[in-house]
Each structure stands twice: as C-alpha cells, then as structure tokens.
Design an enzyme around this catalytic site. Structure first.
Site, mmCIF file in Angstrom:
data_model
loop_
_atom_site.group_PDB
_atom_site.id
_atom_site.type_symbol
_atom_site.label_atom_id
_atom_site.label_comp_id
_atom_site.label_asym_id
_atom_site.label_seq_id
_atom_site.Cartn_x
_atom_site.Cartn_y
_atom_site.Cartn_z
ATOM 1 N N TYR A 96 -14.630 -4.015 7.913
ATOM 2 C CA TYR A 96 -13.600 -3.297 8.331
ATOM 3 C C TYR A 96 -13.173 -3.538 9.701
ATOM 4 O O TYR A 96 -12.143 -3.848 10.187
ATOM 5 C CB TYR A 96 -13.377 -1.814 8.048
ATOM 6 C CG TYR A 96 -12.167 -1.239 8.102
ATOM 7 C CD1 TYR A 96 -11.422 -1.205 7.100
ATOM 8 C CD2 TYR A 96 -11.915 -0.190 9.224
ATOM 9 C CE1 TYR A 96 -10.227 -0.582 7.174
ATOM 10 C CE2 TYR A 96 -10.925 0.318 9.196
ATOM 11 C CZ TYR A 96 -9.859 0.294 8.140
ATOM 12 O OH TYR A 96 -8.699 1.115 8.460
ATOM 13 N N GLY A 135 0.826 -1.079 -0.193
ATOM 14 C CA GLY A 135 -0.016 -0.006 -0.047
ATOM 15 C C GLY A 135 0.803 1.120 0.072
ATOM 16 O O GLY A 135 0.373 2.282 0.736
#
Length: 250
Positions: free
Chosen positions: A160, A17
């Site tokens: 999440y 990321g």
C-alpha cells in the site's frame, strides 16, 4: 441559486470508489455544488445509496458499476460518463484499499501485487482513459487520493505504501504532461478517516490514532470541503501539489 452557492454548476465529475466513505462524501458534496456526478464502484447496492443521497440533496448522479483493475471496465466507465453528461471536467481517483498488512517475508505475494494493481495501476488506467475526455472540454482537474503512508516509510503494509508513493509521483508527472492542456493534477491526503474499510482495519489490528501525536480520526464528510475548495479554484489553479489534512509533518 447563485454561482457562489453552486460553484460547480455545469461541471461533470467522475468519482471512483464512490459507494461508501470518502468517495461518497465528496460525490455528494460536488453534486450539491452543482456538478453532475458519475459515481463508480464495484458494489451496485452501495452505489444506489450514494445516488439516492445525491438526489435527495437535489443533485444529479449516475451509478456506474466498474472495477478499476479491469481496463474494459475503466474504458466503459469513462465513456458512459461522457456520453450521459456530455463530457468530463473533474475526476477524483479514490478507489483503493490496503490488501496486505504483513511484513515483507511474512506477506502474501499475490495480495501484495493485487494491492499495487488496485491502488496504483488502477489509478493510472483511470487517469489515462480520462485524459482525452478532459482535453475535449478544454481542460479540467484530476485529483488522486493519496496517503501519508506514501510519503514516509514504516513497517508493514509495504504494498500500500509503495503504491501510494507511486501515486504521488504519478501526480507530479501527469501535472507536467498535462499543464499545456489546462488540466491540473493534485493529490489529496486525508489522514486517518473513519470509513467502513478503516473501521475493520482498526478493529482487527487494534491500531489506535492515539499512537499518532496530535492526529485525529476524521469522518468522510470532513474531507469533502477540501475537495470542493480545490475543484472550485479558478483557472489555472494549483497543480503537482499534495494537499494534506494531517496534523503532523508527513
């Protein structure tokens, strides 16, 4: 430069990321501290910007296009890093995102599963594949990018939150499994950070950090010093810990 000025001299790092936001900020900071940094993400264009920033700062970087939800991509990502730089010492598992923000029953089950796949299964796959490379170097450090949402319950974004809660448990389990190999495993909780992804979320939902007493929205560069501090700790260093930049109790 002295070792104090380059605390990560001769270290090899991988950051997932790394194309934008926190991942890019930490990748650049580690490179400035002397590490050779492999930067992985799905976006080749943004990765090129990260590498350009690293090289402009006098560091060494490698762009690796990879999707952490793909096991073949993860295997190739680790192999390319180790082959190019001679091994692996530091791993930041940062790739992730909130893909489903609705209440359970009003959500999309496919998005829910995809969020867990990205944030938890992708992290597991990355850590699993990295272990052999870290052992080959005689030890190392793994950092997982967690969230306060994984430490406290709240309505919405259950996928999440569940994935990040699992990430915290994965941190502790891996720490116990790898301690005899001199590999430490810790979680970083950045709190609210202004990134391209969170900017879209804040604007679409109208959420405001003002709703969290005493909290503040950080820039990605404000998270990087903690990651550098932890990466620079002398052996054996802390393990199975959660290091938070949030201003309030989780």
């Amino acid at each position: 430069m002295t070792d104090a000025e380059l605390p990560l001299r001769d270290k090899v790092a991988l950051v997932t990321g790394a194309s934008t936001g926190i991942g890019r900020a930490i990748a650049v900071t580690w490179a400035r501290a002397g590490a050779k940094v492999a930067c992985a993400a799905r976006s080749a264009g943004h990765l090129a910007e990260t590498i350009a920033e690293i090289e402009a700062a006098g560091g060494t970087g490698l762009a690796v296009r990879a999707d952490v939800t793909s096991r073949p991509d993860v295997e190739r990502m680790l192999e390319e890093t180790a082959t190019t730089f001679g091994g692996l010492d530091l791993l930041l598992i940062n790739a992730g995102g909130n893909l489903e923000r609705n209440l359970v029953g009003e959500d999309d089950p496919e998005n829910w599963a995809a969020s867990v796949q990205l944030n938890l299964v992708g992290a597991y796959s990355t850590a699993r594949e990295a272990i052999a490379h870290l052992k080959a170097r005689g030890g190392g450090r793994i950092f997982l990018m967690g969230s306060g949402m994984g430490h406290r319950a709240g309505p919405g974004s259950s996928s999440y939150a569940v994935a990040k809660a699992g990430l915290w448990m994965l941190t502790r389990v891996l720490a116990q499994e790898l301690v005899e190999h001199d590999i430490t495993v810790n979680e970083i909780i950045p709190g609210p950070v202004w990134t391209p992804a969170t900017k879209r979320e804040y604007e679409s939902t109208g959420w405001s950090v003002a709703s969290i007493p005493h909290e503040w929205v950080k820039q990605p560069e404000e998270v990087a010093p903690l990651a550098l501090f932890l990466a620079s700790q002398p052996a054996p260093g802390p393990t199975a810990q959660s290091f938070s930049l949030m201003r309030r109790d989780k």
